[in-house]
Design a protein around this motif. Structure first.
Motif, mmCIF file in Angstrom:
data_model
loop_
_atom_site.group_PDB
_atom_site.id
_atom_site.type_symbol
_atom_site.label_atom_id
_atom_site.label_comp_id
_atom_site.label_asym_id
_atom_site.label_seq_id
_atom_site.Cartn_x
_atom_site.Cartn_y
_atom_site.Cartn_z
ATOM 1 N N UNK A 102 0.864 -1.184 0.000
ATOM 2 C CA UNK A 102 0.000 0.000 0.000
ATOM 3 C C UNK A 102 0.898 1.231 0.000
ATOM 4 N N UNK A 103 0.800 2.028 -1.058
ATOM 5 C CA UNK A 103 1.637 3.228 -1.155
ATOM 6 C C UNK A 103 0.752 4.466 -1.136
ATOM 7 N N UNK A 104 0.922 5.309 -0.135
ATOM 8 C CA UNK A 104 0.192 6.569 -0.046
ATOM 9 C C UNK A 104 0.914 7.590 -0.917
ATOM 10 N N UNK A 105 0.285 7.988 -2.007
ATOM 11 C CA UNK A 105 0.951 8.809 -3.017
ATOM 12 C C UNK A 105 1.080 10.276 -2.630
ATOM 13 N N UNK A 106 0.190 10.768 -1.770
ATOM 14 C CA UNK A 106 0.180 12.186 -1.430
ATOM 15 C C UNK A 106 0.515 12.396 0.047
ATOM 16 N N UNK A 107 1.005 13.578 0.332
ATOM 17 C CA UNK A 107 1.218 13.959 1.718
ATOM 18 C C UNK A 107 -0.121 14.305 2.366
ATOM 19 N N UNK A 113 -9.543 16.843 6.706
ATOM 20 C CA UNK A 113 -10.014 17.522 5.495
ATOM 21 C C UNK A 113 -8.971 17.374 4.405
ATOM 22 N N UNK A 114 -9.047 16.252 3.703
ATOM 23 C CA UNK A 114 -8.047 16.012 2.669
ATOM 24 C C UNK A 114 -8.537 14.927 1.709
ATOM 25 N N UNK A 115 -7.814 14.806 0.601
ATOM 26 C CA UNK A 115 -8.057 13.768 -0.405
ATOM 27 C C UNK A 115 -6.710 13.159 -0.761
ATOM 28 N N UNK A 116 -6.594 11.839 -0.590
ATOM 29 C CA UNK A 116 -5.304 11.167 -0.731
ATOM 30 C C UNK A 116 -5.415 10.031 -1.742
ATOM 31 N N UNK A 117 -4.545 10.049 -2.736
ATOM 32 C CA UNK A 117 -4.493 8.947 -3.686
ATOM 33 C C UNK A 117 -3.584 7.845 -3.158
ATOM 34 N N UNK A 118 -4.006 6.615 -3.385
ATOM 35 C CA UNK A 118 -3.279 5.454 -2.876
ATOM 36 C C UNK A 118 -3.092 4.446 -4.008
ATOM 37 N N UNK A 119 -1.877 3.940 -4.142
ATOM 38 C CA UNK A 119 -1.573 2.899 -5.117
ATOM 39 C C UNK A 119 -1.430 1.567 -4.404
#
Length: 200
Positions: A102-107, A113-119
């Motif tokens: 699981x790689x969290x692409x964004x800080x 309150x955020x939106x995080x892309x995950x690969x």
């Protein structure tokens, strides 16, 4: 009262003598979709509702299958024999989707309150490895997107997943939930589609 018994017996005797019972239709055999298939095995792909009895990716011997009700009878991890819905298993393949990385692409700037892309790096068996991706969003961030949009809808897609707060732990737990409930493919997109989709 007791005075009715002779009359009932008389009617019964009359029916027998007249052959009336012989004209009644024969009872049809009961149709039963239950089959015993002791050599069949199924692999668990969904432990939802049965976390104490089923293990994701484990193969179980089938004691019986009710095709009409789409249930399978097995002995679970708790040693109890019972019926389970067939959608918790796959019949034709012992290999299941597993999350390898699981790689969290964004800080994560704000956990509330955020939106995080995950690969996600997934595998199926020894030879298949591929990548998919999804977006984790907090309700507050969705409100932030909708506020300037007015009456325009915000389309997130099936790969958008909501969490009350974003941390590496909550994201990992959410991905594991998708894995153990057979939702990995339904709630993620192939990585090749990454450049074509953007919610921010």
């Amino acid at each position: 009262g007791y005075g009715c018994r002779p009359q009932r017996q008389s009617l019964l005797g009359t029916a027998r003598r007249s052959g009336e019972f012989r004209r009644l239709p024969r009872r049809l055999p009961r149709l039963n979709a239950l089959t015993i298939e002791p050599m069949t095995q199924v692999t668990c792909i969904n432990i939802s509702g049965f976390r104490q009895a089923l293990s994701y990716g484990k193969t179980y011997d089938v004691l019986a299958i009710d095709h009409a009700k789409r249930h399978v009878k097995i002995s679970g991890d708790n040693k109890r024999v019972r019926w389970y819905p067939l959608y918790h298993f796959q019949l034709d393949d012992p290999n299941v989707l597993r999350v390898e990385n699981i790689h969290i692409d964004d800080k994560i700037d704000s956990m509330f309150c955020d939106s995080i892309e995950v690969t996600l790096v997934l595998s199926k068996g020894a030879d298949q490895t591929f990548r998919r991706w999804c977006v984790f969003i907090t309700p507050a961030y969705l409100y932030k997107l909708m506020h300037p949009a007015g009456s325009e809808p915000v389309i997130i897609g099936k790969h958008g997943l909501f969490l009350p707060q974003l941390t590496p732990t909550t994201i990992e737990q959410a991905v594991k939930y998708l894995e153990f409930t057979n939702l990995l493919e339904e709630c993620t997109l192939p990585l090749d589609d990454h450049s074509d989709v953007d919610i921010a």
